[in-house]
Scaffold this motif. Structure first.
Motif: not given
Length: 119
Positions: A35-36, A55-57, A42-46, A24-32
């Protein structure tokens, strides 16, 4: 709790606590189109103090909530979909605060931040 902790909770909770599989994680990454590596960045920047995500996140967050049945037919958070033991009162407060947000991705991100800030 600072913004990074909130955002990290969102990312981790959406992937793990909400019970999503890696598929599910991979599918939502792909849909939006995320990439991993971008997700991790993004998590690192946060973590480094950024106060917002791209917006992708945000759309990834919506995708994960939707795939877990947390979004109802009108596109809004379904508080009744939470498991027993989860803070439905706090979820209801966050829902009320953000139900006026029309962009589905922004809505999911803000709602998630609100909920996990108080959890």
């Amino acid at each position: 709790m600072n913004f990074f902790n909130i955002a990290l909770c969102v990312a981790l909770a959406v992937v793990f606590v909400v019970g999503k599989t890696s598929a599910d994680h991979a599918a939502c990454l792909d849909k939006n189109g995320l990439s991993q590596d971008e997700f991790d960045s993004i998590v690192k920047k946060l973590e480094d103090g950024a106060e917002d995500a791209d917006t992708k996140f945000k759309c990834y967050t919506h995708c994960m909530m939707e795939s877990d049945g947390l979004i109802d037919g009108s596109g809004k958070f379904d508080v009744s979909s939470l498991d027993d033991g989860e803070d439905k009162d706090e979820a209801e407060k966050c829902k009320k605060e953000y139900d006026g947000v029309s962009d589905k991705c922004e809505y999911a991100f803000k709602l998630s931040n609100c909920y996990f800030k108080h959890e």
